[in-house]
Write a protein that holds these residues in place. Structure first.
Motif, mmCIF file in Angstrom:
data_model
loop_
_atom_site.group_PDB
_atom_site.id
_atom_site.type_symbol
_atom_site.label_atom_id
_atom_site.label_comp_id
_atom_site.label_asym_id
_atom_site.label_seq_id
_atom_site.Cartn_x
_atom_site.Cartn_y
_atom_site.Cartn_z
ATOM 1 N N LYS A 131 0.562 2.385 -2.267
ATOM 2 C CA LYS A 131 0.937 0.981 -2.469
ATOM 3 C C LYS A 131 -0.224 0.067 -2.112
ATOM 4 O O LYS A 131 -0.503 -0.899 -2.810
ATOM 5 C CB LYS A 131 2.153 0.621 -1.620
ATOM 6 N N ALA A 132 -0.885 0.383 -1.027
ATOM 7 C CA ALA A 132 -2.013 -0.454 -0.603
ATOM 8 C C ALA A 132 -3.126 -0.416 -1.634
ATOM 9 O O ALA A 132 -3.727 -1.450 -1.954
ATOM 10 C CB ALA A 132 -2.522 0.006 0.762
ATOM 11 N N SER A 133 -3.405 0.767 -2.181
ATOM 12 C CA SER A 133 -4.474 0.852 -3.175
ATOM 13 C C SER A 133 -4.078 0.140 -4.464
ATOM 14 O O SER A 133 -4.913 -0.502 -5.105
ATOM 15 C CB SER A 133 -4.824 2.311 -3.457
ATOM 16 N N VAL A 134 -2.811 0.205 -4.829
ATOM 17 C CA VAL A 134 -2.348 -0.509 -6.023
ATOM 18 C C VAL A 134 -2.427 -2.014 -5.800
ATOM 19 O O VAL A 134 -2.841 -2.768 -6.697
ATOM 20 C CB VAL A 134 -0.909 -0.075 -6.399
ATOM 21 N N GLU A 135 -2.050 -2.463 -4.615
ATOM 22 C CA GLU A 135 -2.131 -3.895 -4.310
ATOM 23 C C GLU A 135 -3.585 -4.379 -4.306
ATOM 24 O O GLU A 135 -3.878 -5.459 -4.796
ATOM 25 C CB GLU A 135 -1.459 -4.192 -2.968
#
Length: 140
Positions: free
Chosen positions: A30-34
């Motif tokens: 999720k962090a990398s997508v954000e």
């Protein structure tokens, strides 16, 4: 029985480790997508600004070209009047077209620019009036 407890504890440990690693990977996903989304949005804003700057510069260059064209037409008209006699000017139809174009360009400069209306002067179409208006119209 000890073997059974040992095997069960290994299986439970394996399942707990698998669940823990899966839950932490989803968070980092999720962090990398954000981060990727933020980077893409930043690139989009930069691109929008570059396009806006490009169109502003193009509009400025077109305005300069338009001014230079007006000056050129004026210069050619004045030079033709100064250098040619009446007979020579009458023989050149291009000169007359240039003079008319120069007059049109100077008239455009003098006129106040108005934005076009988004509507026509009188109502038209199917919904042009009330039933009373439609009844008053003569049938031909």
């Amino acid at each position: 029985m000890i073997w059974l407890v040992g095997i069960l504890s290994i299986v439970v440990g394996f399942l707990a480790g698998w669940y823990f690693s899966r839950s932490t990977n989803e968070g980092s996903g999720k962090a990398s997508v954000e981060k990727a989304l933020e980077a893409t949005q930043f690139e989009l804003e930069q691109y929008k600004q570059e396009v806006s700057d490009h169109f502003a510069a193009t509009a400025e260059l077109l305005e300069q070209a338009n001014d230079n064209y007006r000056k050129l037409c004026g210069q050619l008209t004045e030079s033709a009047h100064a250098l040619l006699d009446e007979k020579s000017r009458a023989e050149l139809p291009e000169l007359e077209a240039l003079e008319q174009q120069n007059k049109a360009l100077t008239a455009e400069d003098d006129e106040e620019w108005q934005q076009p209306r988004d509507y026509s002067g009188s109502p038209s179409g199917l919904i042009s009036g009330t039933e009373k208006d439609k009844q008053k119209e003569p049938v031909s």
